[in-house]
Write an enzyme that holds these catalytic residues in place. Sequence first.
Site, short mmCIF file in Angstrom:
data_model
loop_
_atom_site.label_atom_id
_atom_site.label_comp_id
_atom_site.label_asym_id
_atom_site.label_seq_id
_atom_site.Cartn_x
_atom_site.Cartn_y
_atom_site.Cartn_z
N ARG A 108 3.79 2.10 25.87
CA ARG A 108 3.25 2.59 24.60
C ARG A 108 3.30 4.11 24.49
O ARG A 108 3.48 4.67 23.42
CB ARG A 108 1.79 2.13 24.43
CG ARG A 108 1.67 0.66 24.21
CD ARG A 108 0.25 0.24 23.88
NE ARG A 108 0.27 -1.18 23.55
CZ ARG A 108 0.52 -1.66 22.33
NH1 ARG A 108 0.70 -0.86 21.32
NH2 ARG A 108 0.56 -2.96 22.12
N HIS A 131 -7.94 -0.82 6.04
CA HIS A 131 -8.30 -2.06 6.71
C HIS A 131 -8.90 -3.02 5.68
O HIS A 131 -9.76 -2.61 4.89
CB HIS A 131 -9.33 -1.78 7.83
CG HIS A 131 -9.72 -3.01 8.56
ND1 HIS A 131 -8.90 -3.59 9.52
CD2 HIS A 131 -10.81 -3.81 8.46
CE1 HIS A 131 -9.50 -4.68 9.98
NE2 HIS A 131 -10.65 -4.83 9.36
N ASN A 173 0.84 -1.21 0.00
CA ASN A 173 0.00 0.00 0.00
C ASN A 173 0.87 1.25 0.00
O ASN A 173 0.53 2.25 -0.64
CB ASN A 173 -0.95 0.00 1.20
CG ASN A 173 -2.16 -0.86 0.94
OD1 ASN A 173 -3.04 -0.49 0.16
ND2 ASN A 173 -2.21 -2.04 1.56
N ARG A 177 0.68 -1.91 15.02
CA ARG A 177 0.66 -1.48 16.42
C ARG A 177 -0.59 -0.66 16.67
O ARG A 177 -1.00 0.13 15.81
CB ARG A 177 1.87 -0.59 16.72
CG ARG A 177 3.13 -1.34 16.96
CD ARG A 177 4.21 -0.39 17.39
NE ARG A 177 3.98 0.19 18.72
CZ ARG A 177 4.29 -0.38 19.86
NH1 ARG A 177 4.85 -1.57 19.88
NH2 ARG A 177 4.06 0.21 21.01
C1 GRF Z 1 -3.08 -4.73 4.08
O1 GRF Z 1 -3.95 -5.78 3.80
C2 GRF Z 1 -3.76 -3.67 4.90
O2 GRF Z 1 -5.11 -3.54 4.62
C3 GRF Z 1 -3.58 -4.21 6.30
O3 GRF Z 1 -2.30 -4.77 6.30
C4 GRF Z 1 -1.94 -5.17 4.99
C5 GRF Z 1 -0.67 -4.45 4.66
O4 GRF Z 1 -0.14 -4.84 3.43
N1 GRF Z 1 -3.78 -3.17 7.27
P1 GRF Z 1 1.03 -4.01 2.79
O5 GRF Z 1 2.15 -3.96 3.81
O6 GRF Z 1 0.51 -2.66 2.45
O7 GRF Z 1 1.44 -4.78 1.56
#
Ligand code: GRF
Length: 193
Positions: free
Chosen positions: A68, A112, A16, A94
């Site tokens: 934290r 998400h 991402n 986290r």
């Molecule tokens: C993705 O599926 C995102 O939705 C979730 O963790 C995963 C991260 O994948 N929160 P990447 O590290 O972006 O490839």
Amino acid sequence: MSRKRVAILISGRGSNMVALIEAARTDDYPAEIALVVSNVSDAAGLVRARDAGIATEIIDHKPYGKDRDAFDRKLDATLQVHRTDIVCLAGFMRVLTPWFVRRWNGRLINIHPSLLPAFKGLHTHERAIAAGAKEHGATVHFVVPELDSGPIIEQASVPVLPADTSDSLAARVLEAEHRIYPLALRRVAEGRI
Ligand code: GRF
């Protein structure tokens, strides 16, 4: 146009993150990726960020133990040093403290892998298949102190096919994630939300 300075927080492969970096390369994109922070020193995404010429910081959570607050204060200070306007969580494994979340209120977003409010938390693809869901997908939302519960910015749905395994479904959802995260960041950076 003054572009918003974005920090992306990762813990793993960073696909991402790469989608956001690529989107931000286009001339009319309202944000630039100024920083990538990882809490895992050997996260694959760090290499991809460095290859893209982006500043990286590692803030290993282990020395902080259960503290934290101290970790989040260090994270906040690092974001300030890089003059961060917006923070994108992208596979950042986290939970952030309410203090940090409130401090970045409206400027902290997450992706998400489910159609929230369905399937908050982990293992969303397995759970969607086990529940017999016909549709699944991804959501970009503002972060609030309660996990996976903030206002939704973008969503995309994908079908769940009869032969799906959690891996095949995850791959289909991931394509949708890479499509909607840049759209959502654009809206937040332009203040259109
Ligand atoms: C993705 O599926 C995102 O939705 C979730 O963790 C995963 C991260 O994948 N929160 P990447 O590290 O972006 O490839």
